[in-house]
Design an enzyme around this catalytic site. Sequence first.
Site, PDB file in Angstrom:
ATOM      1  N   GLY A  71      41.038  45.657  46.853  1.00  0.00           N
ATOM      2  CA  GLY A  71      41.149  46.530  45.694  1.00  0.00           C
ATOM      3  C   GLY A  71      41.723  47.898  46.007  1.00  0.00           C
ATOM      4  O   GLY A  71      42.493  48.457  45.226  1.00  0.00           O
ATOM      5  N   THR A  72      41.363  48.463  47.147  1.00  0.00           N
ATOM      6  CA  THR A  72      41.832  49.808  47.494  1.00  0.00           C
ATOM      7  C   THR A  72      43.345  49.850  47.631  1.00  0.00           C
ATOM      8  O   THR A  72      44.012  50.744  47.086  1.00  0.00           O
ATOM      9  CB  THR A  72      41.153  50.299  48.791  1.00  0.00           C
ATOM     10  OG1 THR A  72      39.751  50.447  48.551  1.00  0.00           O
ATOM     11  CG2 THR A  72      41.729  51.628  49.245  1.00  0.00           C
ATOM     12  N   ASN A 152      30.924  50.492  39.607  1.00  0.00           N
ATOM     13  CA  ASN A 152      30.332  49.851  40.781  1.00  0.00           C
ATOM     14  C   ASN A 152      28.965  50.402  41.162  1.00  0.00           C
ATOM     15  O   ASN A 152      28.231  49.764  41.914  1.00  0.00           O
ATOM     16  CB  ASN A 152      31.278  49.972  41.982  1.00  0.00           C
ATOM     17  CG  ASN A 152      31.582  51.410  42.350  1.00  0.00           C
ATOM     18  OD1 ASN A 152      31.971  52.211  41.498  1.00  0.00           O
ATOM     19  ND2 ASN A 152      31.417  51.750  43.611  1.00  0.00           N
ATOM     20  N   GLN A 180      34.761  44.975  40.161  1.00  0.00           N
ATOM     21  CA  GLN A 180      33.411  44.498  39.837  1.00  0.00           C
ATOM     22  C   GLN A 180      33.406  43.579  38.616  1.00  0.00           C
ATOM     23  O   GLN A 180      32.340  43.142  38.184  1.00  0.00           O
ATOM     24  CB  GLN A 180      32.486  45.688  39.576  1.00  0.00           C
ATOM     25  CG  GLN A 180      32.258  46.588  40.767  1.00  0.00           C
ATOM     26  CD  GLN A 180      31.378  45.967  41.840  1.00  0.00           C
ATOM     27  OE1 GLN A 180      30.644  45.006  41.587  1.00  0.00           O
ATOM     28  NE2 GLN A 180      31.438  46.503  43.044  1.00  0.00           N
ATOM     29  N   ALA A 201      38.458  39.688  46.668  1.00  0.00           N
ATOM     30  CA  ALA A 201      37.780  38.392  46.789  1.00  0.00           C
ATOM     31  C   ALA A 201      36.334  38.518  47.239  1.00  0.00           C
ATOM     32  O   ALA A 201      35.475  37.720  46.835  1.00  0.00           O
ATOM     33  CB  ALA A 201      38.548  37.504  47.775  1.00  0.00           C
ATOM     34  N   HIS A 202      36.025  39.506  48.074  1.00  0.00           N
ATOM     35  CA  HIS A 202      34.668  39.569  48.643  1.00  0.00           C
ATOM     36  C   HIS A 202      33.620  40.007  47.627  1.00  0.00           C
ATOM     37  O   HIS A 202      32.425  39.964  47.923  1.00  0.00           O
ATOM     38  CB  HIS A 202      34.650  40.474  49.877  1.00  0.00           C
ATOM     39  CG  HIS A 202      34.759  41.938  49.591  1.00  0.00           C
ATOM     40  ND1 HIS A 202      33.679  42.797  49.690  1.00  0.00           N
ATOM     41  CD2 HIS A 202      35.803  42.710  49.227  1.00  0.00           C
ATOM     42  CE1 HIS A 202      34.062  44.024  49.409  1.00  0.00           C
ATOM     43  NE2 HIS A 202      35.347  44.009  49.114  1.00  0.00           N
ATOM     44  N   CYS A 331      31.233  52.113  50.322  1.00  0.00           N
ATOM     45  CA  CYS A 331      32.375  52.853  50.850  1.00  0.00           C
ATOM     46  C   CYS A 331      32.012  54.295  51.176  1.00  0.00           C
ATOM     47  O   CYS A 331      32.787  55.005  51.809  1.00  0.00           O
ATOM     48  CB  CYS A 331      33.531  52.823  49.847  1.00  0.00           C
ATOM     49  SG  CYS A 331      33.996  51.162  49.342  1.00  0.00           S
TER      50      CYS A 331
END
Length: 382
Positions: A71-72, A152, A180, A201-202, A331
Amino acid sequence: MKKVYLDNAATTQIRAEVLEKMQDSLANFYGNPSSTHSFGRSTKTAIEKARKTIAKYLNAHPSEIIFTSGGTEADNMILRGAVRDLGVTTIITSKIEHHAVLHTAEELLQEYGIKLHFVDLDEFGNPKLSHIEELLKQDATKKLVSLMHVNNEIGNKIDIVSIGNLCRENDVLFHSDTVQSVGHYPWDVQAVPIDFLTAAAHKFHGPKGVGFAYIKRNSGLRPLIYGGAQERGFRAGTEACHNIIGLEEAFVSAYDNLEKEKAYVEGLKKYFIEEVKTELPSAKFNGYSGDMEKSTYSLVNVCLPYSPEKSLMLLFHLDIKGIACSRGSACQSGSDKGSHVLTEILSEEELKRPSVRFSFSKYNTKEELDYVVGVLKEYAQD
């Protein structure tokens, strides 16, 4: 020692079937997907199959799905590209976005001298539609709105369709960090007026290090990373086929089992809220996280009734008891700053008390939640 994992908003346990698919791909799809021989073609075919599968579920065109490291990277690709390539000079966002968006926007402010506006939030942390509309009409600059679908940290769900419609009516680009949200809610990019979204994906029982960006066709964006012509020229570098296949399997499993698994996790959240209210009646649910309709079904953020002294040791105590949870985004671990999200919505007094995010998955049980609430109650009484 009992082990309970309630930090699924940070990352999730990989599904067994995903791991199996990834192991098979590592053994059989080892050719470079850019090679023209049969080994390379087999790998390329597997990657393109994954792209088509994801596009089908999102009602997108396969060319609109660009695989990334997560995502980042996808957020950076879109925000930086919008300013550099599309003439965007104004970004409208909120102060409770993920830092992948906030820090990128702040860096663009320094690099390009763009205008950066923050949408007003209500007391629960939801962006005010009236202020969004006001900002959209403020001047004639080329604008991009970037607001996450599901927060999130506090789990709030924004009215993404209404915001998208406002953007469309005002000829403004709309990006949403949906890390999310994708894999947890159905998505139709034809029904939601949106230009860009991102996924990892995670967050839905897939591997770390892979995600994707949805970039609407003919957007005009150019690559963030230069080199070869991989990912339709958007992202140079040899594709990690095993990760992409893992993403595909996790994505399909998430949506094929969505209703059943959502109902189960929803039940866990509802049960946890009821138990916390019963055993710790002074606890407060931050944002809309205690509301089953206005927040995601997979997390709660609880302000707990502990003294400042006990607050300092809470996460350590929970870890000693085998409980994994978070005081904010994973993060931010290692940072001595508090949650930027909670700072925006809580009072000074509330910020002195510990707030903890508990996030659930299909692998959790009510027995685990009983254990966690028991530990929280015991700690309050010690």
